[in-house]
Motif scaffolding. Structure first.
Motif, PDB file in Angstrom:
ATOM      1  N   THR A   1       0.828  -1.209   0.000  1.00 44.56           N
ATOM      2  CA  THR A   1       0.000   0.000   0.000  1.00 44.56           C
ATOM      3  C   THR A   1       0.860   1.257   0.000  1.00 44.56           C
ATOM      4  O   THR A   1       0.573   2.229  -0.718  1.00 44.56           O
ATOM      5  CB  THR A   1      -0.932   0.008   1.231  1.00 44.56           C
ATOM      6  OG1 THR A   1      -1.749  -1.167   1.203  1.00 44.56           O
ATOM      7  CG2 THR A   1      -1.822   1.236   1.231  1.00 44.56           C
ATOM      8  N   ILE A   2       1.914   1.254   0.794  1.00 42.53           N
ATOM      9  CA  ILE A   2       2.835   2.401   0.830  1.00 42.53           C
ATOM     10  C   ILE A   2       3.441   2.641  -0.553  1.00 42.53           C
ATOM     11  O   ILE A   2       3.475   3.773  -1.059  1.00 42.53           O
ATOM     12  CB  ILE A   2       3.953   2.173   1.866  1.00 42.53           C
ATOM     13  CG1 ILE A   2       3.353   2.182   3.280  1.00 42.53           C
ATOM     14  CG2 ILE A   2       5.040   3.243   1.743  1.00 42.53           C
ATOM     15  CD1 ILE A   2       4.327   1.745   4.358  1.00 42.53           C
ATOM     16  N   VAL A   3       3.897   1.549  -1.189  1.00 43.77           N
ATOM     17  CA  VAL A   3       4.505   1.658  -2.528  1.00 43.77           C
ATOM     18  C   VAL A   3       3.483   2.141  -3.546  1.00 43.77           C
ATOM     19  O   VAL A   3       3.750   3.038  -4.357  1.00 43.77           O
ATOM     20  CB  VAL A   3       5.099   0.298  -2.954  1.00 43.77           C
ATOM     21  CG1 VAL A   3       5.556   0.359  -4.409  1.00 43.77           C
ATOM     22  CG2 VAL A   3       6.251  -0.095  -2.052  1.00 43.77           C
ATOM     23  N   VAL A   4       2.277   1.565  -3.488  1.00 47.70           N
ATOM     24  CA  VAL A   4       1.234   1.901  -4.457  1.00 47.70           C
ATOM     25  C   VAL A   4       0.843   3.374  -4.353  1.00 47.70           C
ATOM     26  O   VAL A   4       0.677   4.071  -5.374  1.00 47.70           O
ATOM     27  CB  VAL A   4       0.004   0.993  -4.240  1.00 47.70           C
ATOM     28  CG1 VAL A   4      -1.233   1.588  -4.894  1.00 47.70           C
ATOM     29  CG2 VAL A   4       0.267  -0.396  -4.810  1.00 47.70           C
ATOM     30  N   TYR A   5       0.714   3.880  -3.141  1.00 47.25           N
ATOM     31  CA  TYR A   5       0.295   5.272  -2.974  1.00 47.25           C
ATOM     32  C   TYR A   5       1.396   6.251  -3.399  1.00 47.25           C
ATOM     33  O   TYR A   5       1.100   7.362  -3.851  1.00 47.25           O
ATOM     34  CB  TYR A   5      -0.142   5.531  -1.533  1.00 47.25           C
ATOM     35  CG  TYR A   5      -1.614   5.248  -1.321  1.00 47.25           C
ATOM     36  CD1 TYR A   5      -2.561   6.250  -1.465  1.00 47.25           C
ATOM     37  CD2 TYR A   5      -2.052   3.965  -1.029  1.00 47.25           C
ATOM     38  CE1 TYR A   5      -3.910   5.993  -1.303  1.00 47.25           C
ATOM     39  CE2 TYR A   5      -3.401   3.688  -0.863  1.00 47.25           C
ATOM     40  CZ  TYR A   5      -4.317   4.706  -1.001  1.00 47.25           C
ATOM     41  OH  TYR A   5      -5.655   4.439  -0.846  1.00 47.25           O
ATOM     42  N   ARG A   6       2.634   5.844  -3.271  1.00 50.06           N
ATOM     43  CA  ARG A   6       3.715   6.705  -3.761  1.00 50.06           C
ATOM     44  C   ARG A   6       3.705   6.750  -5.286  1.00 50.06           C
ATOM     45  O   ARG A   6       3.925   7.803  -5.886  1.00 50.06           O
ATOM     46  CB  ARG A   6       5.060   6.192  -3.241  1.00 50.06           C
ATOM     47  CG  ARG A   6       5.273   6.463  -1.750  1.00 50.06           C
ATOM     48  CD  ARG A   6       6.652   6.065  -1.291  1.00 50.06           C
ATOM     49  NE  ARG A   6       6.844   6.388   0.122  1.00 50.06           N
ATOM     50  CZ  ARG A   6       7.945   6.106   0.811  1.00 50.06           C
ATOM     51  NH1 ARG A   6       8.957   5.475   0.208  1.00 50.06           N
ATOM     52  NH2 ARG A   6       8.035   6.432   2.082  1.00 50.06           N
ATOM     53  N   LEU A   7       3.471   5.598  -5.912  1.00 52.96           N
ATOM     54  CA  LEU A   7       3.380   5.569  -7.366  1.00 52.96           C
ATOM     55  C   LEU A   7       2.145   6.315  -7.852  1.00 52.96           C
ATOM     56  O   LEU A   7       2.166   6.955  -8.911  1.00 52.96           O
ATOM     57  CB  LEU A   7       3.326   4.112  -7.855  1.00 52.96           C
ATOM     58  CG  LEU A   7       4.570   3.258  -7.624  1.00 52.96           C
ATOM     59  CD1 LEU A   7       4.297   1.813  -8.017  1.00 52.96           C
ATOM     60  CD2 LEU A   7       5.755   3.814  -8.414  1.00 52.96           C
ATOM     61  N   LYS A   8       1.096   6.258  -7.072  1.00 56.70           N
ATOM     62  CA  LYS A   8      -0.164   6.882  -7.444  1.00 56.70           C
ATOM     63  C   LYS A   8      -0.043   8.405  -7.535  1.00 56.70           C
ATOM     64  O   LYS A   8      -0.724   9.058  -8.337  1.00 56.70           O
ATOM     65  CB  LYS A   8      -1.232   6.500  -6.415  1.00 56.70           C
ATOM     66  CG  LYS A   8      -2.624   7.010  -6.733  1.00 56.70           C
ATOM     67  CD  LYS A   8      -3.583   6.594  -5.621  1.00 56.70           C
ATOM     68  CE  LYS A   8      -4.939   7.223  -5.833  1.00 56.70           C
ATOM     69  NZ  LYS A   8      -5.872   6.932  -4.736  1.00 56.70           N
ATOM     70  N   LYS A   9       0.826   8.987  -6.722  1.00 58.01           N
ATOM     71  CA  LYS A   9       0.987  10.440  -6.705  1.00 58.01           C
ATOM     72  C   LYS A   9       1.461  10.976  -8.046  1.00 58.01           C
ATOM     73  O   LYS A   9       1.157  12.108  -8.427  1.00 58.01           O
ATOM     74  CB  LYS A   9       1.977  10.854  -5.610  1.00 58.01           C
ATOM     75  CG  LYS A   9       1.434  10.682  -4.200  1.00 58.01           C
ATOM     76  CD  LYS A   9       2.470  11.110  -3.169  1.00 58.01           C
ATOM     77  CE  LYS A   9       1.937  10.949  -1.750  1.00 58.01           C
ATOM     78  NZ  LYS A   9       2.951  11.348  -0.736  1.00 58.01           N
ATOM     79  N   ALA A  10       2.242  10.158  -8.770  1.00 55.06           N
ATOM     80  CA  ALA A  10       2.802  10.613 -10.050  1.00 55.06           C
ATOM     81  C   ALA A  10       1.862  10.365 -11.219  1.00 55.06           C
ATOM     82  O   ALA A  10       2.171  10.756 -12.351  1.00 55.06           O
ATOM     83  CB  ALA A  10       4.131   9.902 -10.301  1.00 55.06           C
TER      84      ALA A  10
END
Length: 377
Positions: free
Chosen positions: A153-162
């Motif tokens: 989830t942490i990784v996904v939300y960081r990717l989601k920001k871009a």
């Protein structure tokens, strides 16, 4: 009572348990997809039912664990197995009524162990196998699923920001359909096999199968169909708790939770671990909630679920012990246990109809939550 008739009663009761397992555990696969609006409730349960049936044919390792590992088949009888099944069914129905995502698997283990222990003695239980194949996975699997889900989830939300918000939102909803499907498939490889194992155990104890035999084809087919039918029924009370009561779920978060859950279940099925898919799914949802926001988990609901988990084995064990002891006395005992079990089941069904939770209720909550997100944005 004719031994063949007792075996038939056990098979029917096992399939009834399998049916309750299906609607009790539908939420494991589909609660997050329904909560985010990725799938409509009826579509979700239909898809889950089909994939549960397919999953039932992919492996028999868990079935072998149940039929040849938990109890000594030389020291128990089909009547004792019948008592254990009644204990498991009663616990499933009670926890379904209150909307508590407890473990159908542990209800089954508790009922069987309690019935065998009281009716045949402590030597009838293979405690090393119980610890190795049931208790250790019960602790480790949810923690692993939760940790993986939190990191994902942490990784996904960081990717989601871009990414473009609309594109990512739609993309993760599509991803949720795929991950929910994988969880349903995994559920079939684990939970459907528990009923296969119980029926196979009954056939072994009656002399119809040789010790160490795997489940016959008709057992695999009937168990797969029973759990698929139960899954299609929906189990909306527990879906409501899993989808809304534990944490507020967004598509990206749901995708991470479901993927980690499916991975843990499939790995365990391959190793023959008869774990609780409910525990794993709950761990995945909780981990994804913490990964998105460390304050994002409803700890009150989590506490109630944890209490239910702790009580499942002993509660089902006590009922299974009483039912197994009575059923092992003969025809009168079997009829008495069946009569009480049917009466309690009807009573719970009547109570549930007074305060129903329908798919429409969950859809309305999903729509309200989406509107709140729009306002917040």
């Amino acid at each position: 009572m004719d031994p063949a008739l007792v075996v038939i009663i056990v098979v029917i009761t096992a399939l009834i348990f399998d049916f309750t397992n299906g609607f009790h555990d539908t939420a494991n696969a589909m609660a997050t997809s329904i909560a985010t609006g990725a799938l409509k409730p009826r579509t979700a349960v239909a898809l889950s039912a089909v994939l549960n049936l397919v999953g039932a044919f992919l492996s028999v390792e868990v079935a072998k664990t149940i039929s040849g590992g938990i109890v000594d088949d030389a020291q128990i009888t089909p009547a004792i197995i019948f008592g254990g099944l009644v204990g498991a069914i009663m616990w499933n129905l009670v926890t379904w009524y209150v909307g508590l995502p407890s473990s159908s698997s542990h209800a089954l283990f508790g009922g069987l162990i309690g019935a065998a222990w009281v009716a045949s003695g402590v030597d009838a239980i293979h405690f090393v196998k119980v610890v190795d194949k049931v208790l250790v996975p019960a602790i480790v699997a949810p923690l692993v699923a939760g940790l993986v889900a939190a990191i994902a989830t942490i990784v996904v939300y960081r990717l989601k920001k871009a990414a473009d918000p609309r594109v990512s939102h739609t993309g993760f909803k599509v991803g949720q359909v795929a991950s929910a499907s994988l969880v349903s498939l995994a559920h079939g490889t684990n939970d459907a096999q528990k009923t296969m194992g119980i029926i196979t155990l009954a056939l072994i104890t009656s002399g119809s199968l040789a010790p160490g035999s795997g489940p016959p084809t008709w057992v695999i087919v009937s168990a797969g169909l029973a759990i698929a039918a139960g899954t299609y029924l929906g189990g909306w009370r527990i879906t409501h708790t899993m989808g809304r009561g534990l944490t507020t779920i967004e598509p990206a978060q749901g995708f991470a939770a479901q993927t980690s859950t499916a991975t843990a279940i499939l790995a365990s099925s391959h190793l023959g671990f008869a774990l609780s898919t409910t525990h794993v799914a709950s761990g995945g949802i909780m981990g994804s909630g913490l990964g998105r926001d460390r304050h994002g988990v409803n700890w009150g609901t989590m506490g109630k679920m944890a209490a239910g988990w702790l009580f499942t084995l002993p509660a089902a064990g006590i009922v299974g012990a009483l039912a197994g002891k009575w059923a092992s006395t003969g025809a009168v005992g079997i009829i008495g246990v069946a009569t009480i079990g049917i009466a309690v089941s009807i009573g719970i069904w009547i109570l549930a109809r007074r305060e129903p939770i329908k798919p429409e209720h969950i859809v309305d909550e999903v729509a309200a939550q989406a509107e709140l997100h729009k306002v917040a944005a």
